[in-house]
Design a protein around this motif. Structure first.
Motif, PDB file in Angstrom:
ATOM      1  N   SER A 122      41.225  36.158  38.823  1.00  0.00           N
ATOM      2  CA  SER A 122      41.802  35.455  37.675  1.00  0.00           C
ATOM      3  C   SER A 122      42.213  36.433  36.578  1.00  0.00           C
ATOM      4  O   SER A 122      43.239  36.238  35.907  1.00  0.00           O
ATOM      5  CB  SER A 122      40.811  34.422  37.127  1.00  0.00           C
ATOM      6  OG  SER A 122      39.740  35.032  36.435  1.00  0.00           O
ATOM      7  N   ILE A 123      41.434  37.495  36.400  1.00  0.00           N
ATOM      8  CA  ILE A 123      41.779  38.505  35.392  1.00  0.00           C
ATOM      9  C   ILE A 123      43.080  39.205  35.788  1.00  0.00           C
ATOM     10  O   ILE A 123      43.967  39.427  34.947  1.00  0.00           O
ATOM     11  CB  ILE A 123      40.633  39.527  35.246  1.00  0.00           C
ATOM     12  CG1 ILE A 123      39.400  38.842  34.648  1.00  0.00           C
ATOM     13  CG2 ILE A 123      41.072  40.705  34.365  1.00  0.00           C
ATOM     14  CD1 ILE A 123      38.152  39.708  34.662  1.00  0.00           C
ATOM     15  N   ALA A 124      43.204  39.531  37.083  1.00  0.00           N
ATOM     16  CA  ALA A 124      44.429  40.185  37.556  1.00  0.00           C
ATOM     17  C   ALA A 124      45.638  39.269  37.399  1.00  0.00           C
ATOM     18  O   ALA A 124      46.722  39.706  36.982  1.00  0.00           O
ATOM     19  CB  ALA A 124      44.257  40.602  39.020  1.00  0.00           C
ATOM     20  N   LEU A 125      45.480  37.986  37.725  1.00  0.00           N
ATOM     21  CA  LEU A 125      46.588  37.032  37.596  1.00  0.00           C
ATOM     22  C   LEU A 125      46.978  36.824  36.140  1.00  0.00           C
ATOM     23  O   LEU A 125      48.166  36.697  35.812  1.00  0.00           O
ATOM     24  CB  LEU A 125      46.192  35.693  38.233  1.00  0.00           C
ATOM     25  CG  LEU A 125      46.064  35.688  39.769  1.00  0.00           C
ATOM     26  CD1 LEU A 125      45.466  34.362  40.241  1.00  0.00           C
ATOM     27  CD2 LEU A 125      47.424  35.929  40.422  1.00  0.00           C
ATOM     28  N   ARG A 126      45.996  36.813  35.250  1.00  0.00           N
ATOM     29  CA  ARG A 126      46.311  36.640  33.828  1.00  0.00           C
ATOM     30  C   ARG A 126      47.058  37.867  33.301  1.00  0.00           C
ATOM     31  O   ARG A 126      48.053  37.734  32.579  1.00  0.00           O
ATOM     32  CB  ARG A 126      45.031  36.423  33.018  1.00  0.00           C
ATOM     33  CG  ARG A 126      45.306  36.300  31.519  1.00  0.00           C
ATOM     34  CD  ARG A 126      44.045  36.080  30.710  1.00  0.00           C
ATOM     35  NE  ARG A 126      44.349  35.937  29.296  1.00  0.00           N
ATOM     36  CZ  ARG A 126      43.447  35.694  28.342  1.00  0.00           C
ATOM     37  NH1 ARG A 126      42.161  35.583  28.676  1.00  0.00           N
ATOM     38  NH2 ARG A 126      43.830  35.587  27.088  1.00  0.00           N
ATOM     39  N   HIS A 139      48.927  39.849  34.934  1.00  0.00           N
ATOM     40  CA  HIS A 139      50.283  39.810  35.477  1.00  0.00           C
ATOM     41  C   HIS A 139      51.149  38.807  34.707  1.00  0.00           C
ATOM     42  O   HIS A 139      52.307  39.104  34.376  1.00  0.00           O
ATOM     43  CB  HIS A 139      50.241  39.443  36.955  1.00  0.00           C
ATOM     44  CG  HIS A 139      51.588  39.179  37.551  1.00  0.00           C
ATOM     45  ND1 HIS A 139      52.574  40.153  37.657  1.00  0.00           N
ATOM     46  CD2 HIS A 139      52.139  38.023  38.053  1.00  0.00           C
ATOM     47  CE1 HIS A 139      53.656  39.620  38.207  1.00  0.00           C
ATOM     48  NE2 HIS A 139      53.423  38.338  38.461  1.00  0.00           N
ATOM     49  N   ALA A 140      50.588  37.618  34.423  1.00  0.00           N
ATOM     50  CA  ALA A 140      51.354  36.584  33.727  1.00  0.00           C
ATOM     51  C   ALA A 140      51.725  37.005  32.308  1.00  0.00           C
ATOM     52  O   ALA A 140      52.763  36.569  31.771  1.00  0.00           O
ATOM     53  CB  ALA A 140      50.556  35.285  33.686  1.00  0.00           C
ATOM     54  N   GLU A 141      50.899  37.865  31.714  1.00  0.00           N
ATOM     55  CA  GLU A 141      51.115  38.238  30.316  1.00  0.00           C
ATOM     56  C   GLU A 141      51.754  39.621  30.170  1.00  0.00           C
ATOM     57  O   GLU A 141      51.932  40.108  29.047  1.00  0.00           O
ATOM     58  CB  GLU A 141      49.776  38.202  29.567  1.00  0.00           C
ATOM     59  CG  GLU A 141      49.168  36.804  29.506  1.00  0.00           C
ATOM     60  CD  GLU A 141      47.786  36.789  28.868  1.00  0.00           C
ATOM     61  OE1 GLU A 141      47.330  37.851  28.417  1.00  0.00           O
ATOM     62  OE2 GLU A 141      47.174  35.697  28.832  1.00  0.00           O
ATOM     63  N   THR A 142      52.124  40.244  31.298  1.00  0.00           N
ATOM     64  CA  THR A 142      52.706  41.586  31.258  1.00  0.00           C
ATOM     65  C   THR A 142      54.057  41.582  31.960  1.00  0.00           C
ATOM     66  O   THR A 142      54.128  41.389  33.184  1.00  0.00           O
ATOM     67  CB  THR A 142      51.776  42.618  31.932  1.00  0.00           C
ATOM     68  OG1 THR A 142      50.491  42.561  31.339  1.00  0.00           O
ATOM     69  CG2 THR A 142      52.351  44.027  31.798  1.00  0.00           C
ATOM     70  N   THR A 143      55.101  41.763  31.214  1.00  0.00           N
ATOM     71  CA  THR A 143      56.451  41.756  31.777  1.00  0.00           C
ATOM     72  C   THR A 143      56.641  42.925  32.743  1.00  0.00           C
ATOM     73  O   THR A 143      56.301  44.073  32.438  1.00  0.00           O
ATOM     74  CB  THR A 143      57.503  41.852  30.653  1.00  0.00           C
ATOM     75  OG1 THR A 143      57.307  40.787  29.750  1.00  0.00           O
ATOM     76  CG2 THR A 143      58.914  41.804  31.215  1.00  0.00           C
ATOM     77  N   GLY A 144      57.169  42.601  33.932  1.00  0.00           N
ATOM     78  CA  GLY A 144      57.504  43.632  34.903  1.00  0.00           C
ATOM     79  C   GLY A 144      56.343  44.134  35.725  1.00  0.00           C
ATOM     80  O   GLY A 144      56.507  45.065  36.527  1.00  0.00           O
ATOM     81  N   SER A 145      55.155  43.521  35.581  1.00  0.00           N
ATOM     82  CA  SER A 145      53.997  43.981  36.359  1.00  0.00           C
ATOM     83  C   SER A 145      54.084  43.509  37.797  1.00  0.00           C
ATOM     84  O   SER A 145      54.780  42.540  38.121  1.00  0.00           O
ATOM     85  CB  SER A 145      52.704  43.480  35.721  1.00  0.00           C
ATOM     86  OG  SER A 145      52.660  42.059  35.747  1.00  0.00           O
ATOM     87  N   GLN A 204      52.961  41.745  41.219  1.00  0.00           N
ATOM     88  CA  GLN A 204      52.184  40.558  41.580  1.00  0.00           C
ATOM     89  C   GLN A 204      50.887  40.975  42.268  1.00  0.00           C
ATOM     90  O   GLN A 204      50.910  41.684  43.277  1.00  0.00           O
ATOM     91  CB  GLN A 204      53.002  39.663  42.518  1.00  0.00           C
ATOM     92  CG  GLN A 204      52.256  38.466  43.087  1.00  0.00           C
ATOM     93  CD  GLN A 204      51.963  37.406  42.042  1.00  0.00           C
ATOM     94  OE1 GLN A 204      52.789  37.151  41.160  1.00  0.00           O
ATOM     95  NE2 GLN A 204      50.807  36.786  42.124  1.00  0.00           N
ATOM     96  N   PRO A 205      49.734  40.548  41.725  1.00  0.00           N
ATOM     97  CA  PRO A 205      48.450  40.921  42.361  1.00  0.00           C
ATOM     98  C   PRO A 205      48.187  40.087  43.604  1.00  0.00           C
ATOM     99  O   PRO A 205      48.838  39.059  43.837  1.00  0.00           O
ATOM    100  CB  PRO A 205      47.429  40.616  41.268  1.00  0.00           C
ATOM    101  CG  PRO A 205      48.052  39.535  40.448  1.00  0.00           C
ATOM    102  CD  PRO A 205      49.531  39.796  40.468  1.00  0.00           C
ATOM    103  N   SER A 206      47.222  40.500  44.377  1.00  0.00           N
ATOM    104  CA  SER A 206      46.875  39.786  45.601  1.00  0.00           C
ATOM    105  C   SER A 206      46.321  38.401  45.286  1.00  0.00           C
ATOM    106  O   SER A 206      45.615  38.198  44.304  1.00  0.00           O
ATOM    107  CB  SER A 206      45.826  40.582  46.386  1.00  0.00           C
ATOM    108  OG  SER A 206      45.350  39.825  47.487  1.00  0.00           O
ATOM    109  N   GLU A 207      46.643  37.447  46.145  1.00  0.00           N
ATOM    110  CA  GLU A 207      46.137  36.092  46.024  1.00  0.00           C
ATOM    111  C   GLU A 207      44.834  35.910  46.812  1.00  0.00           C
ATOM    112  O   GLU A 207      44.194  34.854  46.704  1.00  0.00           O
ATOM    113  CB  GLU A 207      47.175  35.096  46.560  1.00  0.00           C
ATOM    114  CG  GLU A 207      48.536  35.142  45.874  1.00  0.00           C
ATOM    115  CD  GLU A 207      48.550  34.350  44.583  1.00  0.00           C
ATOM    116  OE1 GLU A 207      47.603  33.565  44.375  1.00  0.00           O
ATOM    117  OE2 GLU A 207      49.501  34.505  43.794  1.00  0.00           O
TER     118      GLU A 207
END
Length: 375
Positions: free
Chosen positions: A64-68, A70-76, A78-81
């Motif tokens: 969840s930390i990785a997904l957040r 990514h969602a809040e960082t432009t151009g990052s 996509q982390p693993s699901e």
């Protein structure tokens, strides 16, 4: 005539959880308005893990930390699901370690019917006051229950549905319960036992717990001018307490009650009443605690029956009793037998007098109980 005692049967399996609404209670209004509780764990997905596994919970939090991020960082990137791609080791950060335990408790351990206790602030007469809100978990946890809140910390968070029961000014909470509620950010469990049954009194107007019972009889229109009416209502409660002592031992056996006052004086000391709490600050009420599963509910039922506006002769022909809150409990049918025996046993003139007293009190001081007439 049908009456619903609406008495909660508190089972040994029922738990209670304190859920803090974030720092400074920032999520409290969202809790209340949406009938939910949640943790500030954005992008937390729980559908593919076992909440009984501490390692899997830690993996889900790291994802969840990785997904957040990514969602809040432009151009990052996509982390693993996949949860298996994340570390299951113990957190070094104390706040994440606390979050891990809270996730397991709120989404895994808490079950439908468990109590939820939420500190917050409500508006009262134009001013905000600290309160404690009590509710019940309304459904089993579903990983598809996702809420998008007003803040980044509450975006795409899993939630639990709640049925709110009552809200109590925090100043009315005892120091003992206050200490158990504690402070944020932890979600903590409070064991429901004889030492903490105060939380049951705040959550339920009427309940049955470990062979004991408790019910509320209120009089929220009382003022000093109605002191005589108030005392007569108290006498009526004392009569019903006394009647339970006799009727519960003689269900099916004929009785003859020719004088309610004399009957009360003779049998009140035999009653298994643990306490009668009387508070006429605002609003006014009596709370009856019985050392039996039915005494308190019997008194609440009696007040509802006698103040129903139904003529005494009609009541004497019999009533039906249900329990909508805990329909699996057999207390309702036992109370039906006991109350019908009492209504048949009281002298006609005396029953008429009791009905008149109850209805006068209902009109003058708002006398009513946690039992409700359903037809």
């Amino acid at each position: 005539m049908k009456f619903d005692i609406a008495a909660k049967l508190v089972l040994p399996s029922q738990r209670a959880f304190v859920v803090h609404a974030g720092r400074a209670r920032v999520n409290y209004d969202e809790f209340v308005q949406n009938d939910i509780v949640f943790l500030e764990a954005p992008y937390l997905r729980l559908g593919d893990i076992s909440l009984n596994s501490k390692g899997n919970v830690r993996r889900a939090i790291r994802r969840s930390i990785a997904l957040r991020n990514h969602a809040e960082t432009t151009g990052s990137q996509q982390p693993s699901e996949l949860t298996k791609d994340y570390d299951d080791g113990t957190f070094q950060e104390s706040d994440l370690q606390t979050l891990s335990g809270s996730v397991a408790r709120l989404y895994g351990r808490a079950k439908k019917g468990d109590l939820v206790i939420v500190p917050g602030r409500d508006s009262y007469d134009g001013l905000y006051r600290p309160v404690i809100r009590f509710g019940e978990i309304a459904s089993d946890f579903s990983a598809s229950d996702i809420y998008d809140g007003n803040r980044l910390a509450s975006q795409k968070v899993p939630f639990r549905k709640v049925r709110w029961l009552n809200v109590v000014p925090r100043k009315e909470i005892s120091i003992r319960l206050e200490r158990r509620i504690g402070k944020p950010p932890a979600v903590r469990e409070i064991k429901i036992d004889r030492d903490s049954d105060e939380l049951l009194r705040h959550a339920y107007d009427s309940y049955i717990f470990e062979g004991n019972s408790s019910s509320v009889v209120s009089a929220d229109k009382y003022d000093a001018a109605d002191f005589v009416v108030l005392n007569r209502a108290s006498d009526l409660i004392a009569f019903l307490v006394s009647a339970h002592a006799v009727v519960s031992r003689n269900v099916g056996s004929p009785l003859s009650i020719g004088d309610i006052e004399a009957f009360t004086e003779q049998h009140f000391r035999d009653a298994r009443v643990e306490n009668i709490e009387v508070d006429f600050a605002s609003p006014g009420y009596w709370r009856i605690f019985g050392a039996s599963v039915s005494l308190a509910a019997f008194v609440a039922l009696g007040i509802a029956v006698l103040s129903s506006g139904v003529p005494a002769n009609v009541l004497a022909s019999g009533i039906e009793v249900t329990n909508s809150v805990s329909p699996e409990d057999g207390t309702a049918k036992d109370l039906e037998k006991s109350m019908n025996l009492l209504l048949r046993s009281v002298d006609k003139l005396q029953l008429h007098k009791a009905v008149r007293t109850a209805n006068n009190a209902k009109k003058a001081i708002g006398l009513q109980s946690s039992t409700k007439q359903t037809n």
